[in-house]
Design a protein around this motif. Structure first.
Motif, PDB file in Angstrom:
ATOM      1  N   TYR A   1       0.831  -1.211   0.000  1.00 35.08           N
ATOM      2  CA  TYR A   1       0.000   0.000   0.000  1.00 35.08           C
ATOM      3  C   TYR A   1       0.863   1.257   0.000  1.00 35.08           C
ATOM      4  CZ  TYR A   1      -3.528   3.365   1.704  1.00 35.08           C
ATOM      5  OH  TYR A   1      -4.359   4.441   1.866  1.00 35.08           O
TER       6      TYR A   1
ATOM      7  N   ARG B   1       2.585   1.694  -3.281  1.00 33.54           N
ATOM      8  CA  ARG B   1       1.687   2.152  -4.351  1.00 33.54           C
ATOM      9  C   ARG B   1       1.347   3.626  -4.177  1.00 33.54           C
ATOM     10  NH1 ARG B   1      -3.200  -1.486  -4.040  1.00 33.54           N
ATOM     11  NH2 ARG B   1      -3.931  -0.301  -5.833  1.00 33.54           N
TER      12      ARG B   1
ATOM     13  N   LYS C   1      -3.361   7.989  -6.898  1.00 28.82           N
ATOM     14  CA  LYS C   1      -3.267   7.963  -5.438  1.00 28.82           C
ATOM     15  C   LYS C   1      -4.625   7.769  -4.799  1.00 28.82           C
ATOM     16  CE  LYS C   1       1.133  10.064  -4.908  1.00 28.82           C
ATOM     17  NZ  LYS C   1       2.004  11.146  -4.478  1.00 28.82           N
TER      18      LYS C   1
ATOM     19  N   THR D   1      -5.667   4.269  -5.248  1.00 22.36           N
ATOM     20  CA  THR D   1      -4.922   3.377  -4.356  1.00 22.36           C
ATOM     21  C   THR D   1      -5.554   3.383  -2.978  1.00 22.36           C
ATOM     22  OG1 THR D   1      -2.923   3.914  -5.571  1.00 22.36           O
ATOM     23  CG2 THR D   1      -2.634   2.911  -3.415  1.00 22.36           C
ATOM     24  N   ILE D   2      -5.901   4.580  -2.502  1.00 25.93           N
ATOM     25  CA  ILE D   2      -6.499   4.686  -1.172  1.00 25.93           C
ATOM     26  C   ILE D   2      -7.871   4.014  -1.155  1.00 25.93           C
ATOM     27  CG2 ILE D   2      -7.329   6.289   0.582  1.00 25.93           C
ATOM     28  CD1 ILE D   2      -5.126   8.255  -0.450  1.00 25.93           C
TER      29      ILE D   2
ATOM     30  N   SER E   1      -9.035   1.637  -3.064  1.00 25.23           N
ATOM     31  CA  SER E   1      -8.991   0.176  -3.167  1.00 25.23           C
ATOM     32  C   SER E   1      -8.458  -0.447  -1.885  1.00 25.23           C
ATOM     33  CB  SER E   1      -8.173  -0.266  -4.380  1.00 25.23           C
ATOM     34  OG  SER E   1      -6.835   0.125  -4.220  1.00 25.23           O
ATOM     35  N   PHE E   2      -7.498   0.216  -1.242  1.00 27.50           N
ATOM     36  CA  PHE E   2      -6.986  -0.328   0.026  1.00 27.50           C
ATOM     37  C   PHE E   2      -8.093  -0.334   1.074  1.00 27.50           C
ATOM     38  CE2 PHE E   2      -4.967   0.266   4.218  1.00 27.50           C
ATOM     39  CZ  PHE E   2      -4.142  -0.845   4.241  1.00 27.50           C
ATOM     40  N   GLU E   3      -8.789   0.797   1.213  1.00 28.64           N
ATOM     41  CA  GLU E   3      -9.863   0.899   2.196  1.00 28.64           C
ATOM     42  C   GLU E   3     -10.944  -0.146   1.918  1.00 28.64           C
ATOM     43  OE1 GLU E   3     -10.007   2.813   4.821  1.00 28.64           O
ATOM     44  OE2 GLU E   3      -8.333   4.173   4.446  1.00 28.64           O
TER      45      GLU E   3
ATOM     46  N   GLN F   1      -7.169  14.019  -0.673  1.00 32.53           N
ATOM     47  CA  GLN F   1      -7.189  12.708  -1.334  1.00 32.53           C
ATOM     48  C   GLN F   1      -7.376  11.594  -0.305  1.00 32.53           C
ATOM     49  OE1 GLN F   1      -3.263  12.949  -3.119  1.00 32.53           O
ATOM     50  NE2 GLN F   1      -4.117  13.404  -5.138  1.00 32.53           N
TER      51      GLN F   1
END
Lengths: 310, 429
Positions: free
Chosen positions: A96, A99, B6, B9-10, B12-14, B225
């Motif tokens: 994470y 990325r 960015k 990315t956030i 999809s991680f969450e 973001q």
């Protein structure tokens, strides 16, 4: 070549001026020490460099470009307060964070494994942070800050939480990074590591720049004025030296801050008259002493100033 | 390009870390079970209870002529009693009878009877007593005044109201009661979802702040973001859950028309004929639910979620630990709870002025407008107005939250008050 240019940055929180008109350059391929007592404004300065907060005045540029969201990818940042998701697997957080710095998932995964291996943390990929010891988590944190291979890195107290073996491991990694041409800002209170690693230093106190420049030059300029004398016999000769010049003494050892070279010869004569001398050496002061000396003088000064106001 | 990366990315991680979690899987499975339980159980209980525990009411009739007729009309409810009022009161208290009615001799002149109950138990049977006695007293008074029995029968004849709903497609059976309850259920679900997912956003923000993760992320992405990535990511989790539930709900409402009646009819077949109101054995049938209802539900859920989760994110960013959030939360949870208090009134008259005004207030719209859309046909202009007002409010709360968040996430040590948050908004340029 200058990689980072900081131009007269200031930052206030309410009426408190955390950073007051600080400027400096960091040259490529160097390890740059950022020093200062607690509350001096180091973290605020670092946060402005990493674009976490914006300066009220002044500017930060990296490789000639003004700092913005994209330039953030050029920086690897290890904050003083460690931050990892406790319930997430090591490899998932590393991916994470990689990325977020612009790597794709595959690159991030490869780099994460590479760094875990290098730091002696291989095999931890599927562990959760809450299962790791403080030192182990520290390694994961360090890996997270540099796995995107940035040209410029900022490490805030990187040695805290490490035992001597891991400290040594980390020092070697830092030197390796330097040899690869990376530029590093090292912020730490461990003066011994600064003396060992840093080429240049910037010292700040109370939000202001106190001094900056090449560490060796600076130490030389600060004066080779430290006398260490070891003896056996009568120590009465010390009474002839002004008290404020004696930094430390015992029955057979004394550290004296010299006024000039001539004084050292006078002391030698006086001492040899009454006792046997086993060691007589004029040395540079340690960075630690310089640090304490400067900070104490400044604080005394500013306290005096405040009292005058009152 | 990199900016979008960015935030993606956030998001999809969450999203991925939460959808994979046990909590999500459990709540997704238990959610509908819970809902089915609260919808079905009262129906089943009501259906089953008709058998044995319907109200038994003793009648003490001083006129001696009314009680027999009452038993004739409702043999299951009334029974004749010769006990004294004192004894009957004791019986009520001991639970031997549910209630008793005293009909005095002068009822034909004074038109008063007295019912003694242990309190509670619903107004339905009081109404039944009133209707029965009124009918009989009226009959007697008409007879005494020399009216013919034929005339009396004419007067007494009841009119049944068959409620028919008029729609563009023609007329159909009216399911007002069902749609009211369903509107309440959906409104309540939106309330719960906004609370639950707003809370997840808040705790996520606090977690990143307390564990100092925010500083790491913040050195890679802008606060806006990070905040929006979190809100979108967690919103997507909520959307996933709701879509699973809607799919299940549609499947169930389909199945209920074919499978449920069979099951329920088996278990309730020993009921006397006509005891239950509908074929399925439920107190009401399940009519088809228009697809527009689900669209409105999804839309207002997301709208409410975004409005409130931004505020929850702002609160989370301001505090150092969850316990400190309670005080700051009050101004956010109040407008969440208020619509629930008005729900019965609104569903009682979903086209009234109160309902219209409350449903247009953007902080209330997600719950109240959804309930109204289910319960009645809301004019288009009202829906459009509430959508526009909601979007403007959304913009406002995100603007406010992003200012607070930026300052809050790096602020440690003091327990901020609401006025501090407002100060931060002014501080952030």
């Amino acid at each position: 070549m200058t990689i980072l240019t900081v131009e007269s940055i200031s930052k206030s929180f309410g009426s408190f001026k955390a950073v007051n008109n600080i400027s400096f350059d960091v040259n490529e391929g160097k390890i740059f020490g950022l020093l200062g007592p607690n509350g001096a404004g180091k973290t605020t300065t670092i946060r402005m460099i990493t674009n976490i907060i914006s300066p009220d005045e002044g500017s930060v540029s990296i490789l000639g470009n003004k700092m913005d969201s994209n330039q953030q990818n050029l920086i690897g940042y290890l904050p003083e307060e460690r931050g990892l998701y406790k319930k997430t697997k090591v490899i998932e957080q590393l991916e994470y964070f990689g990325r977020l710095k612009g790597l794709n998932k595959k690159e991030a995964n490869e780099k994460a494994k590479y760094w875990l291996h290098k730091l002696g943390a291989y095999g931890w990929e599927n562990k959760k942070i809450q299962e790791l010891s403080k030192g182990m988590a520290q390694k994961v944190q360090f890996a997270s800050s540099i796995l995107h291979n940035p040209p410029f890195m900022i490490f805030d107290e990187p040695f805290s939480g490490f035992d001597p073996i891991n400290t040594e491991l980390l020092i070697n990694v830092l030197l390796e990074l330097k040899n690869e041409g990376k530029t590093i800002i090292l912020s730490t209170h461990q003066m011994y590591q600064v003396e060992k690693l840093c080429d240049e230093i910037l010292m700040i106190n109370q939000g202001k720049k106190v001094l900056s420049g090449n560490l060796r030059e600076f130490k030389r300029n600060y004066g080779t004025n430290h006398l260490v004398i070891e003896f056996s016999g009568d120590k009465s000769f010390l009474q002839n030296i002004p008290k404020e010049q004696i930094l430390d003494y015992s029955d057979n050892r004394a550290e004296i801050k010299l006024k000039n070279f001539e004084q050292s010869q006078e002391i030698l004569k006086m001492a040899s008259a009454v006792s046997q001398i086993s060691k007589f050496e004029i040395v540079e002061p340690s960075l630690n002493e310089i640090f304490i000396d400067i900070v104490e003088k400044m604080n005394l000064h500013s306290n005096g100033g405040e009292n005058e106001k009152n | 390009m990199k900016k979008t990366n960015k935030i993606w990315t956030i998001i999809s991680f969450e999203y991925i870390t939460r959808v994979k979690s046990k909590g999500f899987i459990i709540s997704t499975i238990l959610g509908p079970l819970f809902l089915i339980t609260i919808i079905l159980v009262p129906g089943i209980v009501a259906a089953l209870s008709m058998n044995d525990t319907s109200k038994k009411i003793a009648v003490v009739d001083d006129t001696k002529i009314i009680v027999d007729r009452m038993i004739e009309i409702s043999p299951k409810t009334f029974e004749k009693s010769n006990k004294s009022i004192k004894e009957l009161k004791k019986d009520v208290l001991e639970g031997k009878i549910d209630a008793f009615v005293h009909i005095p001799v002068d009822v034909f002149e004074k038109l008063n009877v007295t019912a003694y109950t242990p309190g509670g138990g619903g107004l339905a049977y009081l109404e039944k007593i009133e209707n029965n006695v009124t009918q009989l007293v009226r009959e007697k008074r008409l007879l005494d005044n020399g009216f013919d029995e034929k005339v009396i029968q004419l007067v007494q004849s009841q009119v049944n109201v068959n409620s028919i709903k008029v729609t563009e497609k023609g007329t159909q059976k009216d399911y007002t009661e069902f749609y009211s309850i369903f509107g309440y259920v959906l409104g309540f679900m939106i309330y719960m979802l906004m609370f639950a997912y707003g809370g997840i956003v808040m705790r996520g923000v606090i977690n990143e702040k307390v564990n100092r993760i925010i500083e790491v992320i913040n050195s890679s992405a802008r606060p806006m973001q990070i905040m929006m990535g979190k809100i979108f990511g967690i919103g997507a989790v909520g959307l996933t859950q709701v879509l699973v539930w809607i799919t299940v709900a549609i499947a169930i409402s389909f199945a209920s028309s074919s499978i449920l009646p069979m099951i329920l009819n088996n278990s309730t077949s020993n009921l006397p004929a006509g005891a239950s109101g509908s074929v399925s054995g439920l107190p009401f049938d399940i009519p088809p639910i228009p697809i527009g209802v689900w669209v409105a539900f999804l839309f207002f859920f997301l709208m409410g979620y975004f409005i409130y989760s931004a505020l929850f994110a702002a609160i989370g960013s301001a505090v150092d630990q969850e316990e400190d959030a309670a005080q700051l939360q009050t101004p956010v949870t109040m407008p969440l709870i208020i619509p629930l208090l008005f729900m019965p009134a609104i569903l009682g008259n979903p086209d009234g002025n109160l309902a219209i005004i409350l449903s247009l207030i953007p902080f209330f719209s997600p719950i109240i407008m959804t309930a109204r859309i289910v319960a009645t046909s809301v004019p288009f202009w009202q829906i459009a107005t509430s959508v526009i007002l909601c979007l403007l409010t959304l913009y406002g709360t995100i603007w406010f939250a992003s200012k607070v968040y930026r300052v809050g996430i790096l602020m440690y040590g003091k327990k901020p008050k609401l006025k501090d948050l407002i100060k931060w908004v002014k501080l952030a340029k």
